[in-house]
Scaffold this motif. Sequence first.
Motif, PDB file in Angstrom:
ATOM      1  N   UNK A  16       0.831  -1.205   0.000  1.00 52.63           N
ATOM      2  CA  UNK A  16       0.000   0.000   0.000  1.00 52.63           C
ATOM      3  C   UNK A  16       0.870   1.262   0.000  1.00 52.63           C
ATOM      4  N   UNK A  17       1.884   1.283   0.851  1.00 46.89           N
ATOM      5  CA  UNK A  17       2.776   2.448   0.902  1.00 46.89           C
ATOM      6  C   UNK A  17       3.541   2.613  -0.407  1.00 46.89           C
ATOM      7  N   UNK A  18       3.955   1.499  -0.982  1.00 46.70           N
ATOM      8  CA  UNK A  18       4.661   1.548  -2.271  1.00 46.70           C
ATOM      9  C   UNK A  18       3.748   2.106  -3.348  1.00 46.70           C
ATOM     10  N   UNK A  19       2.463   1.728  -3.308  1.00 50.07           N
ATOM     11  CA  UNK A  19       1.497   2.223  -4.290  1.00 50.07           C
ATOM     12  C   UNK A  19       1.354   3.744  -4.171  1.00 50.07           C
ATOM     13  N   UNK A  20       1.263   4.235  -2.942  1.00 46.23           N
ATOM     14  CA  UNK A  20       1.131   5.688  -2.744  1.00 46.23           C
ATOM     15  C   UNK A  20       2.331   6.404  -3.368  1.00 46.23           C
ATOM     16  N   UNK A  21       3.517   5.881  -3.107  1.00 43.31           N
ATOM     17  CA  UNK A  21       4.721   6.525  -3.640  1.00 43.31           C
ATOM     18  C   UNK A  21       4.751   6.468  -5.169  1.00 43.31           C
ATOM     19  N   UNK A  22       4.426   5.311  -5.730  1.00 41.18           N
ATOM     20  CA  UNK A  22       4.527   5.140  -7.182  1.00 41.18           C
ATOM     21  C   UNK A  22       3.440   5.892  -7.930  1.00 41.18           C
ATOM     22  N   UNK A  23       2.210   5.880  -7.412  1.00 36.52           N
ATOM     23  CA  UNK A  23       1.094   6.445  -8.161  1.00 36.52           C
ATOM     24  C   UNK A  23       0.793   7.894  -7.813  1.00 36.52           C
ATOM     25  N   UNK A  24       1.137   8.309  -6.614  1.00 37.48           N
ATOM     26  CA  UNK A  24       0.812   9.670  -6.215  1.00 37.48           C
ATOM     27  C   UNK A  24       2.045  10.567  -6.138  1.00 37.48           C
ATOM     28  N   UNK A  25       3.178  10.037  -5.702  1.00 34.57           N
ATOM     29  CA  UNK A  25       4.370  10.864  -5.539  1.00 34.57           C
ATOM     30  C   UNK A  25       5.311  10.790  -6.739  1.00 34.57           C
ATOM     31  N   UNK A  26       5.246   9.695  -7.492  1.00 32.40           N
ATOM     32  CA  UNK A  26       6.130   9.555  -8.654  1.00 32.40           C
ATOM     33  C   UNK A  26       5.351   9.553  -9.954  1.00 32.40           C
ATOM     34  N   UNK A  27       4.116   9.962  -9.900  1.00 29.26           N
ATOM     35  CA  UNK A  27       3.264   9.960 -11.077  1.00 29.26           C
ATOM     36  C   UNK A  27       3.594  11.168 -11.945  1.00 29.26           C
ATOM     37  N   UNK A  28       4.060  10.957 -13.179  1.00 31.49           N
ATOM     38  CA  UNK A  28       4.420  12.102 -14.028  1.00 31.49           C
ATOM     39  C   UNK A  28       3.178  12.860 -14.488  1.00 31.49           C
ATOM     40  N   UNK A  29       3.364  14.125 -14.778  1.00 32.95           N
ATOM     41  CA  UNK A  29       2.263  14.931 -15.269  1.00 32.95           C
ATOM     42  C   UNK A  29       1.761  15.905 -14.228  1.00 32.95           C
ATOM     43  N   UNK A  30       0.975  16.876 -14.644  1.00 33.62           N
ATOM     44  CA  UNK A  30       0.525  17.942 -13.740  1.00 33.62           C
ATOM     45  C   UNK A  30      -0.729  17.591 -12.947  1.00 33.62           C
ATOM     46  N   UNK A  31      -1.393  16.484 -13.291  1.00 35.24           N
ATOM     47  CA  UNK A  31      -2.720  16.223 -12.723  1.00 35.24           C
ATOM     48  C   UNK A  31      -2.648  15.342 -11.486  1.00 35.24           C
ATOM     49  N   UNK A  32      -1.894  15.789 -10.493  1.00 34.16           N
ATOM     50  CA  UNK A  32      -1.762  15.026  -9.250  1.00 34.16           C
ATOM     51  C   UNK A  32      -2.156  15.915  -8.081  1.00 34.16           C
ATOM     52  N   UNK A  33      -3.122  15.486  -7.269  1.00 35.48           N
ATOM     53  CA  UNK A  33      -3.485  16.305  -6.110  1.00 35.48           C
ATOM     54  C   UNK A  33      -2.343  16.339  -5.097  1.00 35.48           C
ATOM     55  N   UNK A  34      -2.274  17.368  -4.270  1.00 36.45           N
ATOM     56  CA  UNK A  34      -1.228  17.406  -3.245  1.00 36.45           C
ATOM     57  C   UNK A  34      -1.414  16.290  -2.223  1.00 36.45           C
ATOM     58  N   UNK A  35      -0.295  15.731  -1.784  1.00 43.04           N
ATOM     59  CA  UNK A  35      -0.304  14.644  -0.799  1.00 43.04           C
ATOM     60  C   UNK A  35       0.312  15.167   0.493  1.00 43.04           C
ATOM     61  N   UNK A  36      -0.433  15.092   1.589  1.00 44.75           N
ATOM     62  CA  UNK A  36       0.055  15.563   2.889  1.00 44.75           C
ATOM     63  C   UNK A  36       0.317  14.360   3.784  1.00 44.75           C
ATOM     64  N   UNK A  37       1.541  14.233   4.240  1.00 45.85           N
ATOM     65  CA  UNK A  37       1.917  13.120   5.088  1.00 45.85           C
ATOM     66  C   UNK A  37       1.620  13.397   6.554  1.00 45.85           C
ATOM     67  N   UNK A  38       1.015  12.428   7.217  1.00 46.02           N
ATOM     68  CA  UNK A  38       0.693  12.536   8.640  1.00 46.02           C
ATOM     69  C   UNK A  38       1.320  11.349   9.369  1.00 46.02           C
ATOM     70  N   UNK A  39       2.161  11.649  10.352  1.00 48.00           N
ATOM     71  CA  UNK A  39       2.913  10.625  11.073  1.00 48.00           C
ATOM     72  C   UNK A  39       2.053  10.010  12.171  1.00 48.00           C
ATOM     73  N   UNK A  40       1.863   8.677  12.104  1.00 48.79           N
ATOM     74  CA  UNK A  40       0.991   8.007  13.075  1.00 48.79           C
ATOM     75  C   UNK A  40       1.735   6.929  13.865  1.00 48.79           C
ATOM     76  N   UNK A  41       3.053   7.048  13.970  1.00 52.40           N
ATOM     77  CA  UNK A  41       3.826   6.028  14.698  1.00 52.40           C
ATOM     78  C   UNK A  41       3.461   5.988  16.178  1.00 52.40           C
TER      79      UNK A  41
END
Length: 403
Positions: A271-296
């Motif tokens: 799941x975390x890998x998917x977030x990184x690959x599809x939301x943080x490494x997704x090329x192009x301008x059409x990506x919503x901002x991603x805000x990280x929240x630490x829940x450790x």
Amino acid sequence: QVYKGLDIITNKVSPQEQRLCRHHMISFVDPLVSNYTVVDFRDKAVALISFHAIFARDKIPIVVGGTNYYIESLLWKVLINTKEKASTAPGLVTDRKMQLEQLDGVELHRRLRQVDPEMAAKLHPHDKRKMARSLQVFEETGIPHSEILHQQQEEEGGGPLGGPLKYPHSCILWLHADQAALDQRLEKRVDDMLAAGLLEELRDFHRRYNQEKVAENRQDYQHGIFQSIGFKEFHEYLVSEGNCSPETSALLLQKGIEALKQVTKRYARRQNKWVRNRFLRRPGPNVPPVYGLEVSDLLRWEEDVLKPALEIVESFIQGREPPAEPVKMEYDVNENKRSHRVCELCDRVIIGDREWAAHTRSKSHLHHLKKRRKLEATSHAAETEGDSGGAESLGEDSSLPLL
């Protein structure tokens, strides 16, 4: 969670929590329907979100993960509509994609190369699901899958990985934790599920729905509710219960528990890998901002999660910049996620630049590389020794004719 019943294995939100906020799309699909797809999910979810439902009441839809592939289907125009299914009755396999998945991977790839060579070159020959889907798209639309994807990408706001955002004013709140803390929490969750009656729930479902299939050797852990984590892991225990010694049954139960914990932790990593690959490494301008929240640290939930999350959402509602900075995008404009390479050394097909780079650094590849170099060095040494040995014997053996 869309399937009725099985509340423990699917980790459904409790009825008490559901009463605090109106929930949708929980427990409405018959668990024996095996051809419920992401397209079905998207169509129902979009209708709920639209101006005739949640938006019409001046409410804000909160899409909760889970399954990030389903979330992606809501954010972007990336899915393709095909013909309606002939039936959604339990137990009937009427979906063409599922029928195609019964074919051998080699045959699927051969068929796809004939009708859509571009898509065939992008898909791994072992990825039967995606090959079956591409063939289904062609059969039911008459247009190659790759051509439809190009049309989506060329729409205004589209990008290399698909069409435009359906909801441009979106933001993603990504809850992430230290791996050790997350693993510990996931193991405890499995223990809590067992204490809540997981085995009884699985045993009952197996007795009612799966026992006959097992007897006929036609159980299916690739579609529908049976894909849920927990079914495959306890299969041996469930089918042997009452037919083996108590000691063997106890061992199989412990094996299932350990397997469930391992696969749960593995899924969280994916799941975390998917977030990184599809939301943080997704090329192009059409990506919503991603805000990280630490829940450790759950003791800091108010300070680290709830307060900043509310501030971010409030800022979006009011149309101003949130106080928090979004996670920095990591994409490489030159990266090709669909490149096709064959590693002859490992006899594997690798799709994607990033996957190829990871493969060339993997232990298995480096092992094969070391083994080949050792063989080449041994062969070269033998050839050198053979050449010099032949010259010496020529001089020493007087019986050889002189030329």
